[in-house]
Scaffold this active site. Structure first.
Site, PDB file in Angstrom:
ATOM      1  N   SER A  62      -6.678   6.099   8.933  1.00 54.98           N
ATOM      2  CA  SER A  62      -6.225   4.975   8.112  1.00 54.98           C
ATOM      3  C   SER A  62      -7.370   4.420   7.256  1.00 54.98           C
ATOM      4  O   SER A  62      -8.540   4.536   7.602  1.00 54.98           O
ATOM      5  CB  SER A  62      -5.680   3.852   8.984  1.00 54.98           C
ATOM      6  OG  SER A  62      -4.732   4.351   9.892  1.00 54.98           O
TER       7      SER A  62
HETATM    8  N1  SAH Z   1      -5.317   5.667  14.464  1.00 50.83           N
HETATM    9  C1  SAH Z   1      -5.602   6.897  13.734  1.00 50.83           C
HETATM   10  C2  SAH Z   1      -4.641   7.109  12.596  1.00 50.83           C
HETATM   11  C3  SAH Z   1      -3.691   8.130  13.010  1.00 50.83           C
HETATM   12  S1  SAH Z   1      -2.458   8.681  11.895  1.00 50.83           S
HETATM   13  C4  SAH Z   1      -7.028   6.970  13.263  1.00 50.83           C
HETATM   14  O1  SAH Z   1      -7.770   5.983  13.390  1.00 50.83           O
HETATM   15  O2  SAH Z   1      -7.434   8.034  12.815  1.00 50.83           O
HETATM   16  C5  SAH Z   1      -1.086   8.557  13.010  1.00 50.83           C
HETATM   17  C6  SAH Z   1      -1.127   9.448  14.208  1.00 50.83           C
HETATM   18  O3  SAH Z   1       0.026   9.143  14.979  1.00 50.83           O
HETATM   19  C7  SAH Z   1      -1.052  10.941  13.898  1.00 50.83           C
HETATM   20  O4  SAH Z   1      -2.134  11.599  14.468  1.00 50.83           O
HETATM   21  C8  SAH Z   1       0.283  11.374  14.534  1.00 50.83           C
HETATM   22  O5  SAH Z   1       0.232  12.683  15.077  1.00 50.83           O
HETATM   23  C9  SAH Z   1       0.443  10.330  15.614  1.00 50.83           C
HETATM   24  N2  SAH Z   1       1.814  10.129  16.110  1.00 50.83           N
HETATM   25  C10 SAH Z   1       2.975  10.070  15.416  1.00 50.83           C
HETATM   26  N3  SAH Z   1       4.015   9.844  16.245  1.00 50.83           N
HETATM   27  C11 SAH Z   1       3.496   9.747  17.506  1.00 50.83           C
HETATM   28  C12 SAH Z   1       4.055   9.536  18.817  1.00 50.83           C
HETATM   29  N4  SAH Z   1       5.378   9.356  19.011  1.00 50.83           N
HETATM   30  N5  SAH Z   1       3.219   9.500  19.876  1.00 50.83           N
HETATM   31  C13 SAH Z   1       1.889   9.679  19.724  1.00 50.83           C
HETATM   32  N6  SAH Z   1       1.302   9.903  18.524  1.00 50.83           N
HETATM   33  C14 SAH Z   1       2.085   9.926  17.429  1.00 50.83           C
END
Ligand code: SAH
Length: 217
Positions: A62
């Site tokens: 993000s």
């Molecule tokens: N917090 C992260 C941003 C991640 S982007 C950072 O600092 O880099 C969002 C993430 O959520 C992705 O990696 C995606 O695979 C994950 N995601 C989406 N749906 C999900 C679920 N139901 N359970 C766990 N992870 C999930």
């Protein structure tokens, strides 16, 4: 090189202040954590720009401003047990872990979680427990949580399991995709066993929250 990174980092922190991030603890956590560790080599020179960057498998780390807004909104302290859904690169996790007692984080893509765990180890962060799973179901064995953060967009509402696993008085921050297709960052405050209040904070753009564990790629 290190000097250049420092200058860029200071510029990023000044940018966050001008975007309304005023919590000194949040700003100093972000200042301490090397964001370049969480992106691939070819993005290192963009690590301190205020933008989301690709982390592979169609996912993104993000934008710093959004990490800061979500963290500030959670109003963390060192007694809080926190759940993060969507570990991704692990950057938001490390920011949270530096401000709370223990962070539990769930990611549905095993290869991303594996990389994130290597980063936690490399940085010597020891208060994170990470697992591959479907974060929409929460983490029942560890519930309740004083704070929950979801870093992928849920359709229309926060998943009921997450609201259930929130402690009374606790906060949940989550991007919500409305039927119009746009997304808003929403804060839930649990007021009683079955009651909560909601407040919309700002428009955002996140990857979707998807069910189940991702199958191999
Ligand atoms: N917090 C992260 C941003 C991640 S982007 C950072 O600092 O880099 C969002 C993430 O959520 C992705 O990696 C995606 O695979 C994950 N995601 C989406 N749906 C999900 C679920 N139901 N359970 C766990 N992870 C999930």
């Amino acid at each position: 090189m290190a000097q250049q990174a420092d200058t860029r980092k200071i510029r990023m922190i000044m940018g966050l202040r001008s975007q309304g991030i005023s919590d000194i603890n949040v700003l100093s956590a972000i200042e301490k954590i090397p964001r370049e560790v969480f992106v691939s080599e070819n993005f290192e020179d963009q690590a301190y720009e205020n933008r989301a960057l690709s982390i592979g498998l169609g996912q993104t780390i993000s934008q710093p401003q959004i990490v800061a807004v979500m963290t500030q909104t959670l109003d963390l302290n060192d007694r809080h047990k926190v759940l993060e859904v969507g570990t991704g690169s692990g950057y938001q996790a490390v920011v949270l872990a530096s401000l709370c007692r223990r962070l539990y984080t769930i990611e549905r893509h095993a290869p991303l979680l594996e990389l994130a765990e290597k980063r936690f180890e490399y940085l010597g962060v020891r208060n994170i427990t990470a697992v591959v799973g479907d974060g929409m179901l929460g983490w029942i064995e560890q519930a309740p949580f004083e704070r929950i953060i979801v870093t992928a967009a849920a359709k229309n509402n926060a998943p009921p399991a997450l609201i259930e696993q929130l402690a009374v008085g606790g906060l949940l921050v989550i991007p919500i995709e409305r039927s119009s297709g746009d997304q808003v960052l929403r804060l839930y405050r649990k007021e009683g066993d079955k009651t909560y209040a909601m407040k919309d904070i700002m428009p955002v753009r996140f990857v979707p929250l998807l069910p189940d564990v991702a199958s191999g790629v």
